[in-house]
Design a protein around this motif. Structure first.
Motif, PDB file in Angstrom:
ATOM      1  N   GLN A  77      95.702 -11.059  67.242  1.00 16.80           N
ATOM      2  CA  GLN A  77      95.132 -11.239  65.963  1.00 16.80           C
ATOM      3  C   GLN A  77      94.492 -10.019  65.625  1.00 16.80           C
ATOM      4  O   GLN A  77      93.568  -9.302  66.149  1.00 16.80           O
ATOM      5  CB  GLN A  77      94.022 -12.237  65.920  1.00 16.80           C
ATOM      6  CG  GLN A  77      94.375 -13.432  66.342  1.00 16.80           C
ATOM      7  CD  GLN A  77      93.121 -14.851  66.436  1.00 16.80           C
ATOM      8  OE1 GLN A  77      92.230 -14.227  66.358  1.00 16.80           O
ATOM      9  NE2 GLN A  77      93.644 -15.672  66.235  1.00 16.80           N
ATOM     10  N   PRO A 100     101.308 -11.810  72.010  1.00 16.66           N
ATOM     11  CA  PRO A 100     100.442 -11.890  70.668  1.00 16.66           C
ATOM     12  C   PRO A 100      98.913 -11.432  70.540  1.00 16.66           C
ATOM     13  O   PRO A 100      98.448 -11.303  71.672  1.00 16.66           O
ATOM     14  CB  PRO A 100     100.578 -13.525  70.537  1.00 16.66           C
ATOM     15  CG  PRO A 100     100.532 -13.962  72.016  1.00 16.66           C
ATOM     16  CD  PRO A 100     101.398 -12.992  72.665  1.00 16.66           C
ATOM     17  N   GLU A 154      99.943  -6.379  63.053  1.00 14.91           N
ATOM     18  CA  GLU A 154     100.186  -7.581  62.391  1.00 14.91           C
ATOM     19  C   GLU A 154      99.587  -8.373  63.841  1.00 14.91           C
ATOM     20  O   GLU A 154      98.536  -8.469  64.101  1.00 14.91           O
ATOM     21  CB  GLU A 154     101.480  -8.161  61.908  1.00 14.91           C
ATOM     22  CG  GLU A 154     101.710  -7.339  60.725  1.00 14.91           C
ATOM     23  CD  GLU A 154     102.963  -7.756  59.934  1.00 14.91           C
ATOM     24  OE1 GLU A 154     103.490  -8.503  60.535  1.00 14.91           O
ATOM     25  OE2 GLU A 154     103.441  -7.159  58.837  1.00 14.91           O
ATOM     26  N   ASP A 155     100.444  -9.461  63.900  1.00 14.23           N
ATOM     27  CA  ASP A 155     100.035 -10.528  65.025  1.00 14.23           C
ATOM     28  C   ASP A 155     100.768 -10.196  66.318  1.00 14.23           C
ATOM     29  O   ASP A 155     100.671 -11.043  67.166  1.00 14.23           O
ATOM     30  CB  ASP A 155     100.507 -11.916  64.719  1.00 14.23           C
ATOM     31  CG  ASP A 155     101.926 -11.818  64.314  1.00 14.23           C
ATOM     32  OD1 ASP A 155     102.645 -10.902  64.443  1.00 14.23           O
ATOM     33  OD2 ASP A 155     102.449 -12.917  64.254  1.00 14.23           O
ATOM     34  N   THR A 156     101.135  -8.978  66.805  1.00 15.71           N
ATOM     35  CA  THR A 156     101.574  -8.580  68.072  1.00 15.71           C
ATOM     36  C   THR A 156     101.160  -7.302  68.502  1.00 15.71           C
ATOM     37  O   THR A 156     101.041  -6.247  67.597  1.00 15.71           O
ATOM     38  CB  THR A 156     103.308  -8.597  67.910  1.00 15.71           C
ATOM     39  OG1 THR A 156     103.627  -9.907  67.198  1.00 15.71           O
ATOM     40  CG2 THR A 156     103.882  -8.318  69.186  1.00 15.71           C
TER      41      THR A 156
END
Length: 371
Positions: free
Chosen positions: A309, A307, A288-290
């Motif tokens: 994308q 983090p 996901e975002d990590t």
């Protein structure tokens, strides 16, 4: 032979040229630097008779033309420690050479220049000119992936491909692949050759010292790099280079955009538990975002995250920490794009826009016990 020259210029020339000198050779002259005094210059030659040669010239006040070969190690040690701004060198008919600077005086035995092998000749029929800074960056961004083992000697060098107004450098060592591409003003078409990594390391060092364009002349067996007052000659490697295009995954199921420095810092942190004796892959979970990183060795565990994308499927993979860092450190830009196609397919590291570079890093198969 008699001449007087600037000590600093001579020192720089000797220290550079002696890097091409053979450290071990059955020919004593090849462990030396050939000096030629003619007209208003001193020419210096270093050559290992196998892979690499280097020449340069410096201005000098020539009293008597001539030639002599001096021990590279001894001559380099002497000129580096001379006290005055100028140095006077003279060699007699028996090659006994005197070196004077200020109150310092040395007398050393040289070798007849006739015993020094002739450097290979390269015609200038096929040549290109390229910015020194561009070539330096291209070498830096690909030489890390040159093979150190000579299991396949061709892969101890970097492939140059020139055509359609582009120059492309490719290095591969069986675990990773690095490609760097730039536009270049050249009418050469379909020109490809492989330059030894050792030669490119010396070329890269000389490129640091000049802003002038570098001229590359390619022969059937040798190549010349003309960099300022220096010329580097190298024997081209022969053999069949990897079909690197076939090794590049054409599809991806996951695309991640990351801040390059975040990824580097995170890898460095979880690498603190990994040593040459305690080897372990870094586990990377792209989710996901990590991006979550972890490592495990007999001395402990480490984990970190940053983090990112992500588009596509989550994927967990293992990597050699050094290979991963090499790719990230040589990427240009604050951000990079990473493409994955499952846990056993190579990682592609790409620029956010364009195709100036492409790095492949092969994954390491993870064991269930590392969870």
């Amino acid at each position: 032979m008699k001449f007087t020259c600037d000590r600093q210029l001579l020192t720089e020339a000797v220290l550079n040229v002696q890097r091409a000198v053979s450290s071990k050779s059955s020919i004593p002259a090849l462990q030396g630097i050939l000096l030629k005094a003619k007209q208003n210059s001193i020419f210096l030659y270093g050559y290992d008779a196998e892979m690499l040669g280097m020449t340069t010239e410096i201005p000098a006040d020539i009293s008597e033309i001539g030639t002599v070969v001096l021990s590279a190690r001894l001559f380099g040690d002497i000129v580096r420690r001379l006290p005055d701004a100028s140095v006077h060198i003279a060699a007699d008919d028996h090659n006994v050479t005197t070196i004077q600077s200020g109150q310092s005086h040395f007398s050393i035995v040289g070798i007849p220049a006739e015993e020094y092998p002739e450097l290979p000749h390269v015609s200038s029929e096929r040549s290109i000119r390229i910015s020194s800074q561009v070539l330096k960056n291209m070498i830096r961004q690909t030489i890390f992936a040159v093979a150190e083992s000579d299991a396949k000697p061709i892969h101890t060098g970097t492939l140059f491909e020139i055509g359609n107004g582009k120059i492309r450098l490719v290095s591969v060592d069986g675990y990773r692949l690095a490609i760097r591409e730039e536009m270049v003003s050249s009418e050469e078409q379909d020109l490809s050759f492989v330059v030894p990594g050792k030669a490119l390391q010396e070329v890269s060092k000389l490129l640091l010292e000049t802003d002038e364009p570098c001229t590359i002349q390619v022969g059937s067996r040798h190549i010349l790099f003309i960099i300022g007052s220096y010329t580097v000659i190298a024997r081209l490697l022969e053999g069949e280079f990897l079909d690197y295009r076939a090794a590049i995954p054409q599809t991806s199921s996951t695309t991640i955009t990351v801040k390059t420095s975040d990824f580097i810092d995170s890898v460095e942190r979880v690498s603190l538990l990994i040593t040459d004796r305690l080897k372990s892959p870094i586990r990377c979970l792209f989710d996901e975002d990590t991006v979550r990183l972890s490592s495990y060795t007999p001395i402990g565990r480490a984990s970190d995250q940053f983090p990112a994308q992500l588009t596509g499927n989550s994927v967990e993979m293992g990597f050699n920490n050094h290979y991963l860092l090499d790719a990230l450190r040589n990427a240009e830009g604050d951000q990079v794009k990473i493409e994955l196609n499952g846990p056993l397919s190579p990682m592609k590291v790409l620029p956010m826009e364009g195709n100036s570079f492409l790095f492949l890093v092969l994954p390491v198969r993870l064991k269930a016990s590392e969870d």
